[in-house]
Structures are given as structure tokens and as C-alpha cells.
Design a protein around this motif. Structure first.
Motif, short mmCIF file in Angstrom:
data_model
loop_
_atom_site.label_atom_id
_atom_site.label_comp_id
_atom_site.label_asym_id
_atom_site.label_seq_id
_atom_site.Cartn_x
_atom_site.Cartn_y
_atom_site.Cartn_z
N ASN A 100 4.91 -46.19 13.00
CA ASN A 100 4.17 -45.60 14.12
C ASN A 100 5.12 -45.11 15.22
O ASN A 100 4.80 -45.20 16.40
N ALA A 101 6.28 -44.62 14.82
CA ALA A 101 7.28 -44.16 15.79
C ALA A 101 7.80 -42.79 15.41
O ALA A 101 8.05 -42.52 14.24
N THR A 102 7.96 -41.94 16.40
CA THR A 102 8.50 -40.60 16.15
C THR A 102 9.98 -40.69 15.81
O THR A 102 10.67 -41.63 16.24
N PRO A 103 10.51 -39.73 15.07
CA PRO A 103 11.94 -39.76 14.71
C PRO A 103 12.86 -39.82 15.91
O PRO A 103 13.87 -40.54 15.90
N VAL A 104 12.54 -39.07 16.98
CA VAL A 104 13.44 -39.05 18.13
C VAL A 104 13.44 -40.41 18.84
O VAL A 104 14.47 -40.87 19.34
N SER A 105 12.29 -41.09 18.89
CA SER A 105 12.25 -42.41 19.51
C SER A 105 13.00 -43.43 18.67
O SER A 105 13.65 -44.33 19.20
N GLN A 106 12.93 -43.30 17.35
CA GLN A 106 13.68 -44.19 16.47
C GLN A 106 15.18 -44.03 16.69
O GLN A 106 15.92 -45.02 16.78
N LYS A 107 15.62 -42.79 16.79
CA LYS A 107 17.04 -42.52 16.98
C LYS A 107 17.55 -43.14 18.27
O LYS A 107 18.61 -43.77 18.30
N ARG A 108 16.78 -42.96 19.34
CA ARG A 108 17.23 -43.47 20.64
C ARG A 108 17.20 -45.00 20.66
O ARG A 108 18.04 -45.64 21.31
N PHE A 109 16.23 -45.61 19.99
CA PHE A 109 16.19 -47.07 19.95
C PHE A 109 17.43 -47.62 19.26
O PHE A 109 18.08 -48.55 19.77
N ILE A 110 17.78 -47.07 18.11
CA ILE A 110 18.95 -47.56 17.38
C ILE A 110 20.22 -47.38 18.20
O ILE A 110 21.08 -48.26 18.25
N GLN A 111 20.33 -46.25 18.88
CA GLN A 111 21.51 -46.01 19.72
C GLN A 111 21.59 -47.01 20.87
O GLN A 111 22.66 -47.56 21.16
N SER A 112 20.46 -47.26 21.53
CA SER A 112 20.47 -48.19 22.65
C SER A 112 20.72 -49.63 22.19
O SER A 112 21.38 -50.41 22.89
N MET A 113 20.25 -49.98 21.01
CA MET A 113 20.52 -51.31 20.48
C MET A 113 22.01 -51.48 20.18
O MET A 113 22.60 -52.54 20.45
N ASP A 114 22.63 -50.45 19.64
CA ASP A 114 24.06 -50.51 19.33
C ASP A 114 24.86 -50.72 20.61
O ASP A 114 25.79 -51.55 20.66
N GLU A 115 24.51 -50.00 21.67
CA GLU A 115 25.21 -50.14 22.95
C GLU A 115 25.01 -51.53 23.54
O GLU A 115 25.96 -52.15 24.05
N TYR A 116 23.78 -52.02 23.47
CA TYR A 116 23.47 -53.36 23.99
C TYR A 116 24.25 -54.44 23.24
O TYR A 116 24.91 -55.29 23.85
N LEU A 117 24.19 -54.40 21.92
CA LEU A 117 24.83 -55.43 21.12
C LEU A 117 26.35 -55.42 21.28
O LEU A 117 27.00 -56.48 21.32
N GLU A 118 26.93 -54.22 21.37
CA GLU A 118 28.38 -54.13 21.54
C GLU A 118 28.82 -54.75 22.86
O GLU A 118 29.86 -55.42 22.94
N GLU A 119 28.01 -54.56 23.90
CA GLU A 119 28.35 -55.15 25.19
C GLU A 119 28.20 -56.67 25.16
O GLU A 119 28.96 -57.39 25.83
N VAL A 120 27.25 -57.18 24.37
CA VAL A 120 27.10 -58.63 24.25
C VAL A 120 28.30 -59.22 23.53
O VAL A 120 28.74 -60.34 23.84
N VAL A 121 28.85 -58.50 22.56
CA VAL A 121 30.08 -58.96 21.91
C VAL A 121 31.19 -59.11 22.95
O VAL A 121 31.91 -60.11 22.98
N GLN A 122 31.31 -58.11 23.82
CA GLN A 122 32.33 -58.18 24.88
C GLN A 122 32.02 -59.32 25.84
O GLN A 122 32.94 -60.02 26.31
N GLU A 123 30.74 -59.53 26.14
CA GLU A 123 30.36 -60.64 27.01
C GLU A 123 30.80 -61.97 26.41
O GLU A 123 31.30 -62.86 27.13
N SER A 124 30.63 -62.13 25.11
CA SER A 124 31.03 -63.38 24.46
C SER A 124 32.54 -63.58 24.54
O SER A 124 33.02 -64.71 24.67
N ILE A 125 33.29 -62.49 24.49
CA ILE A 125 34.75 -62.56 24.63
C ILE A 125 35.11 -63.01 26.05
O ILE A 125 35.97 -63.88 26.25
N ASP A 126 34.43 -62.42 27.04
CA ASP A 126 34.69 -62.80 28.44
C ASP A 126 34.36 -64.27 28.67
O ASP A 126 35.10 -64.99 29.37
N LYS A 127 33.24 -64.72 28.10
CA LYS A 127 32.86 -66.13 28.27
C LYS A 127 33.87 -67.04 27.59
O LYS A 127 34.22 -68.10 28.13
N ASP A 128 34.33 -66.64 26.43
CA ASP A 128 35.30 -67.44 25.69
C ASP A 128 36.61 -67.57 26.47
O ASP A 128 37.29 -68.59 26.39
#
Length: 311
Positions: A100-128
Motif C-alpha cells: 500500500n505504498a507508492t514507489p517514490v515513498s518506498q524509495k525515500r523510506f529506504i534512503q532515510s532508514m539507511d541514513e538513520y542506521l548509519e548514524e546510529v553505528v557512529q553513535e555506538s562508536i562514540d559511546k564506546d
């Protein structure tokens, strides 16, 4: 979420008290039945990842990110045995959502998830590294680690808003100001719980205390002023939105209204659920006062029940 057995029974009970479905329903009050289901599922998988990443090493968080992204890109492929359970949780969410999602909304969701998750990886490095960021660096990081932008993607699941419209400066500022209001108000709400668990390094309150050599109250007041500025930025950007032809104009308006709705939803849920204040949330919302919880480092993955008598 219970069926995935991601947490111990004790942590699962605390997780249920958070009422993430309430957050989703407050944030998307006009969404269709299918999109509300996607919103509820997304809140669960995001908070599951948040709990795991907070208790994982940087290398483990990287593996968790890789599992999530691979599941998003291959939603019809069963996840490998022995993988972190979050991979299967996100796969099931996305397999239902794309129906129930348009192709353009799917694309933007995946892109935003990638950016979010990558920053959390960096956050874990900072915490470590036990690193406390300066305020400017923290603001830039927190705008991604809050997972707010992926959450906004649910608003547009049924829309066909092209990239050139979504990238308009006024829309981008509406989104950024709303992210700031959500992420940094959450830092205030969550600080007490985080300092109790020894997990407060990635928090605006900590960064302000460290940079300006102030106490908790002083840091909260500084953050509150920042939030007032974000609110003014939001209103200014909203008033500057141009007009497009229909139905695009109505979709843009609905998207921006939904972004604003998220700000209020996050505030209400923070006090109505039990994630941050136990069952004293509404009392604290009225009185605007609470005591710092005694420190007790978490020993297992998952939320902890808040003993409201300590607040």
C-alpha cells in the motif's frame, strides 16, 4: 512484537507499558487502516533496534544495520537462520507495507532508514569511546539518530510527491524544524531514564552540561530555548510554502500537516506511555517537576520498568 521473543519476559512487560501503538495512532490520526498498521509496526521495529543498539558493540550494531537494510531491499526473501531477530521483524513490516505504498515513498523510506542506521553505528562508536559531542556536532547527529525522518515517510505512503518538490527549501525546513522539536524534546524526556542506565552520553542535556559547565536544570532550560527557536522556524517555513497544482498541492499540505502532528503526538505519548515516567507521566506533565532516578546500569537488553515512587 511479543511473538519475536526479542526480550526477556520482564523486559517485554516494560516494553508493553511503553504503548508504542499509542504513539503511532497519535502521530497518524487520519491514516488509512493499512497505513496505521504500518505505522504501528514501524514504531515497534524502530524501538526494538534502539534497545538492541544501545546494548551492542559497534561491530554488532553494524551487523544489525546490515540485516535491516538487506531485509528492506529483499522483503520477500526469508532471513538466514541465526541472524539478529530484528532482520525478520523489519522484513515482515516492509513486506506488508509495500503493498500500500507508492514507489517514490518506498524509495525515500529506504534512503532515510539507511541514513538513520548509519548514524546510529557512529553513535555506538562514540559511546564506546566515551565521547561527548560538542553541541553543534550533536545537533547534526541527533537529527538522524532520532529516526524521525523514516517515521515521517509513513505520512506519504499513498502520495506521489516527486523529489524536486520534496526538496523545496520550505518543505525541507518544515521537516528539519519538526525533527528538532521531536528529537530534542525527547532528549529532555528521556534524560532521567538514560542517566539511570548509564546511557546519557548521546543526549542534548549531557552535551550542554559538558560544553557550558551547567547543571541538569540549566541544560534543560537551554534546550527548551532551542525548541522555541525550532517552533518559530517551523511556523515561518510553513507560511512560506508555495502553491502547486492539484492533487500535488493537497498532498504537500497533508504531508506538512502530518509532520506537525508528529510533534504533538510525541509530546503527548511521552507523558501518557510509561517509557520515561512510569505511571506518573500526566502528573509530571502538569507539575513539570521530578527527581533524578538513582543510577542502576541495565544488565539486559530491553526497556526497564520505571518505579514511579522514585520520581
Amino acid at each position: 512484537m511479543t511473538s519475536f521473543e526479542a526480550f526477556s519476559p520482564k523486559a517485554q512487560d516494560a516494553y508493553n507499558r511503553c504503548d508504542f501503538n499509542l504513539l503511532a495512532c497519535l502521530a497518524f490520526p487520519t491514516a488509512s487502516k493499512e497505513h496505521v498498521r504500518s505505522a504501528c509496526d514501524l514504531m515497534h521495529v524502530l524501538f526494538m533496534f534502539d534497545e538492541y543498539s544501545d546494548r551492542s558493540t559497534p561491530s554488532e550494531v553494524r551487523k544489525q544495520k546490515d540485516a535491516v537494510m538487506d531485509a528492506l531491499r529483499n522483503p520477500h526473501t526469508p532471513r538466514p537462520k541465526g541472524e539478529w531477530i530484528g532482520g525478520e521483524a523489519i522484513r515482515q513490516f516492509w513486506e506488508r507495507t509495500i503493498q500500500n505504498a507508492t514507489p517514490v515513498s518506498q524509495k525515500r523510506f529506504i534512503q532515510s532508514m539507511d541514513e538513520y542506521l548509519e548514524e546510529v553505528v557512529q553513535e555506538s562508536i562514540d559511546k564506546d569511546d566515551h565521547r561527548i559531542l560538542d553541541i553543534k556536532s550533536y545537533i547534526n547527529a541527533r537529527r538522524r539518530t532520532g529516526a524521525v525522518k523514516p517515521s515521517f515517510s509513513i505520512i506519504e505512503l499513498g502520495f506521489e510527491i516527486p523529489d524536486e518538490v520534496m526538496s523545496h527549501p520550505a518543505i525541507q525546513e518544515v521537516v528539519l524544524a519538526a525533527i528538532d522539536m521531536i528529537a530534542f524534546s525527547n532528549d529532555i524526556m528521556s534524560y532521567n531514564l538514560e542517566q539511570r542506565r548509564g546511557d546519557e552520553l548521546h543526549n542534548m542535556v549531557t552535551c550542554v552540561m559538558n560544553e557550558y559547565h551547567t547543571d541538569v536544570n540549566g541544560a534543560v532550560l537551554w534546550t527548551s530555548d532551542f525548541l522555541l527557536g525550532a517552533e518559530e522556524r517551523f511556523r515561518t517555513a510553513l507560511a512560506a510554502l508555495p502553491q502547486w497544482e492539484e492533487p500535488l498541492n493537497s498532498q504537500v499540505k497533508a504531508y506538512c500537516d502530518g509532520v506537525g502532528q508528529w510533534v504533538r503526538a510525541n509530546d503527548d505519548w511521552s507523558f501518557e506511555g510509561e517509557r520515561y515516567f512510569g505511571n506518573k507521566g500526566l502528573e509530571i506533565k502538569e507539575n513539570r517537576w521530578m527527581s533524578l532516578l538513582p543510577k542502576k546500569r541495565a544488565t539486559e537488553i530491553g526497556p526497564v520498568h520505571i518505579d514511579s515512587s522514585l520520581l
